[in-house]
Design an enzyme around this catalytic site. Structure first.
Site, short mmCIF file in Angstrom:
data_model
loop_
_atom_site.label_atom_id
_atom_site.label_comp_id
_atom_site.label_asym_id
_atom_site.label_seq_id
_atom_site.Cartn_x
_atom_site.Cartn_y
_atom_site.Cartn_z
CB CYS A 67 -1.05 -0.01 1.35
SG CYS A 67 -0.19 -0.17 2.80
CD GLU A 121 -4.66 5.29 4.07
OE1 GLU A 121 -3.36 5.61 4.15
OE2 GLU A 121 -4.87 4.25 3.47
#
Length: 197
Positions: A67, A121
């Site tokens: 990520c 996020e």
């Protein structure tokens, strides 16, 4: 030393500025741009990783392949390829042969770590398919362990507490799509306005 910056977002997922990554993750982390990538091989296995124990946020949890945070004016595809190289040591030759597709372009989440640190996020999920047998050389500052798992093992991990909260949420959406090589390309229309492909 280069200071990595994150892209800050408003409620419409439009870019409203940037901030230093390290200083921005705390108990009141601003909403920002990120991504998750699931690296599959041509046998349908997924590379599952354990975050390095020295990571400031969510150390030691098991999660997807990698990520990261797209930088200002960086496209999603370029950000994914950069992190696959920097975090997992995937070679340029392997990356050149990789097939990338957004599979959950609208994914977003908010999670709180045991120490109170928040992740908040807009985090499109990408699948990258690479030839089986390619070498992986994880960066020990980022990755404690990396293992190729069957889809059944990945599904099992989603029910265990050692998995990351975003992994559990993503698997809830990915599981109905079937095994990784069957995940449909969701296209780029649903990516946030702040992020080009």
């Amino acid at each position: 030393m280069v200071v990595e910056e994150i892209v800050l977002l408003n409620a419409e997922d439009e870019a409203v500025g940037t901030a230093p990554k390290a200083a921005s993750h705390h108990r009141d982390t601003p909403y920002h741009l990120a991504f998750s990538c699931y690296l599959a091989d041509t046998e349908g296995r997924i590379l599952i990783t354990q975050r390095a124990l020295g990571k400031r946020t969510f150390p030691g949890v098991w999660t997807g392949s990698c990520c990261g945070h797209p930088g200002p004016r960086e496209g999603l595809r370029d950000a994914v390829l950069r992190r696959l190289h920097d975090e997992l040591g995937i070679t340029d030759d392997t990356l050149a042969a990789a097939s990338l597709a957004p599979v959950l372009p609208g994914f977003q989440y908010r999670a709180v770590a045991d120490d109170g640190t928040v992740e908040h996020e807009r985090c499109p999920v990408v699948r990258a398919v690479v030839p089986s047998g390619g070498a992986v050389r994880p960066n020990p500052q980022e990755v404690e362990a990396a293992e190729w798992w069957t889809w059944e093992q990945c599904l099992d991990l989603a029910g265990r507490p050692e998995s990351s909260p975003w992994y559990r949420l993503q698997l809830a959406e990915l599981a109905p799509l079937g095994p990784p090589l069957d995940w449909p390309d969701a296209g780029t229309a649903a990516l946030p306005p702040a992020l080009a492909w």
